[in-house]
Design a protein around this motif. Sequence first.
Motif, short mmCIF file in Angstrom:
data_model
loop_
_atom_site.label_atom_id
_atom_site.label_comp_id
_atom_site.label_asym_id
_atom_site.label_seq_id
_atom_site.Cartn_x
_atom_site.Cartn_y
_atom_site.Cartn_z
N GLU A 124 -9.54 -8.58 1.62
CA GLU A 124 -8.41 -7.64 1.60
C GLU A 124 -8.37 -6.87 0.28
O GLU A 124 -8.12 -5.67 0.26
CB GLU A 124 -7.10 -8.40 1.82
N LEU A 125 -8.63 -7.57 -0.81
CA LEU A 125 -8.68 -6.92 -2.12
C LEU A 125 -9.79 -5.87 -2.15
O LEU A 125 -9.57 -4.74 -2.62
CB LEU A 125 -8.89 -7.96 -3.21
N ASP A 126 -10.97 -6.21 -1.65
CA ASP A 126 -12.07 -5.25 -1.60
C ASP A 126 -11.69 -4.01 -0.80
O ASP A 126 -12.01 -2.88 -1.20
CB ASP A 126 -13.32 -5.89 -0.98
N HIS A 127 -11.00 -4.20 0.31
CA HIS A 127 -10.55 -3.06 1.11
C HIS A 127 -9.60 -2.17 0.30
O HIS A 127 -9.72 -0.94 0.33
CB HIS A 127 -9.88 -3.55 2.39
N SER A 128 -8.68 -2.79 -0.43
CA SER A 128 -7.74 -2.01 -1.24
C SER A 128 -8.47 -1.26 -2.36
O SER A 128 -8.16 -0.10 -2.64
CB SER A 128 -6.68 -2.93 -1.84
N ILE A 129 -9.44 -1.92 -2.97
CA ILE A 129 -10.21 -1.26 -4.04
C ILE A 129 -10.99 -0.07 -3.48
O ILE A 129 -11.06 0.99 -4.11
CB ILE A 129 -11.13 -2.28 -4.74
N GLU A 130 -11.54 -0.22 -2.29
CA GLU A 130 -12.25 0.90 -1.67
C GLU A 130 -11.32 2.07 -1.38
O GLU A 130 -11.68 3.23 -1.58
CB GLU A 130 -12.96 0.44 -0.40
N ARG A 131 -10.09 1.77 -0.92
CA ARG A 131 -9.11 2.83 -0.68
C ARG A 131 -8.78 3.56 -1.97
O ARG A 131 -8.69 4.79 -2.00
CB ARG A 131 -7.83 2.28 -0.05
N VAL A 132 -8.61 2.81 -3.04
CA VAL A 132 -8.33 3.42 -4.35
C VAL A 132 -9.51 4.29 -4.79
O VAL A 132 -9.33 5.42 -5.24
CB VAL A 132 -8.02 2.34 -5.41
N GLY A 133 -10.71 3.77 -4.64
CA GLY A 133 -11.90 4.49 -5.08
C GLY A 133 -12.17 5.76 -4.32
O GLY A 133 -12.70 6.72 -4.87
N THR A 134 -11.80 5.79 -3.05
CA THR A 134 -12.07 6.99 -2.25
C THR A 134 -10.95 8.03 -2.36
O THR A 134 -11.21 9.21 -2.18
CB THR A 134 -12.27 6.64 -0.76
N ASN A 135 -9.74 7.59 -2.69
CA ASN A 135 -8.64 8.55 -2.77
C ASN A 135 -7.54 8.07 -3.72
O ASN A 135 -6.44 7.74 -3.28
CB ASN A 135 -8.07 8.80 -1.38
N PRO A 136 -7.80 8.01 -5.01
CA PRO A 136 -6.81 7.48 -5.96
C PRO A 136 -5.51 8.27 -6.01
O PRO A 136 -4.45 7.71 -6.29
CB PRO A 136 -7.54 7.51 -7.30
N GLU A 137 -5.58 9.55 -5.70
CA GLU A 137 -4.37 10.37 -5.76
C GLU A 137 -3.42 10.09 -4.60
O GLU A 137 -2.28 10.54 -4.61
CB GLU A 137 -4.74 11.84 -5.82
N ALA A 138 -3.85 9.32 -3.62
CA ALA A 138 -2.97 8.95 -2.50
C ALA A 138 -1.93 7.92 -2.94
O ALA A 138 -0.95 7.70 -2.23
CB ALA A 138 -3.79 8.38 -1.35
N PHE A 139 -2.12 7.32 -4.10
CA PHE A 139 -1.21 6.30 -4.60
C PHE A 139 -0.30 6.91 -5.65
O PHE A 139 -0.75 7.56 -6.58
CB PHE A 139 -2.02 5.13 -5.18
N ALA A 140 0.99 6.69 -5.46
CA ALA A 140 1.99 7.30 -6.34
C ALA A 140 1.91 6.75 -7.75
O ALA A 140 1.61 5.58 -7.95
CB ALA A 140 3.38 7.08 -5.78
N GLN A 141 2.21 7.63 -8.69
CA GLN A 141 2.36 7.16 -10.07
C GLN A 141 3.67 6.40 -10.15
O GLN A 141 4.70 6.88 -9.70
CB GLN A 141 2.38 8.34 -11.03
#
Length: 111
Positions: free
Chosen positions: A50-67
């Motif tokens: 699950e952590l790997d999946h989250s890291i991949e989401r961050v790596g492919t689209n970091p701007e999708a996550f709010a500051q």
Amino acid sequence: MERSPGGNSRPTSETLIPISIEPVALSDIEGAATWFESQRPGLGTEFILELDHSIERVGTNPEAFAQVYRVFRRALLRRFPYALYFTYESDLIRVTQFCISTAHQSSYHHV
């Protein structure tokens, strides 16, 4: 968790931006995985997946996550009540913190 031979960077075939995990965050990740594994055999592995999946989401689209504070962004794990806190520059994502999150406690069900 995949790491390059020279350090904690973790690029994958889907990752557009290299990711570096700070030692304190890596230590917390390893501690959480060990704890989950002690609760039920295989749960630590499920946690890492699950952590790997989250890291991949961050790596492919970091701007999708709010500051959430100044330059820090937060990615919530979907199945486990943890969050990755990271900074994002054009050429590097740096995971600085990994901790239990109360942001999705109301939707959290024991794993």
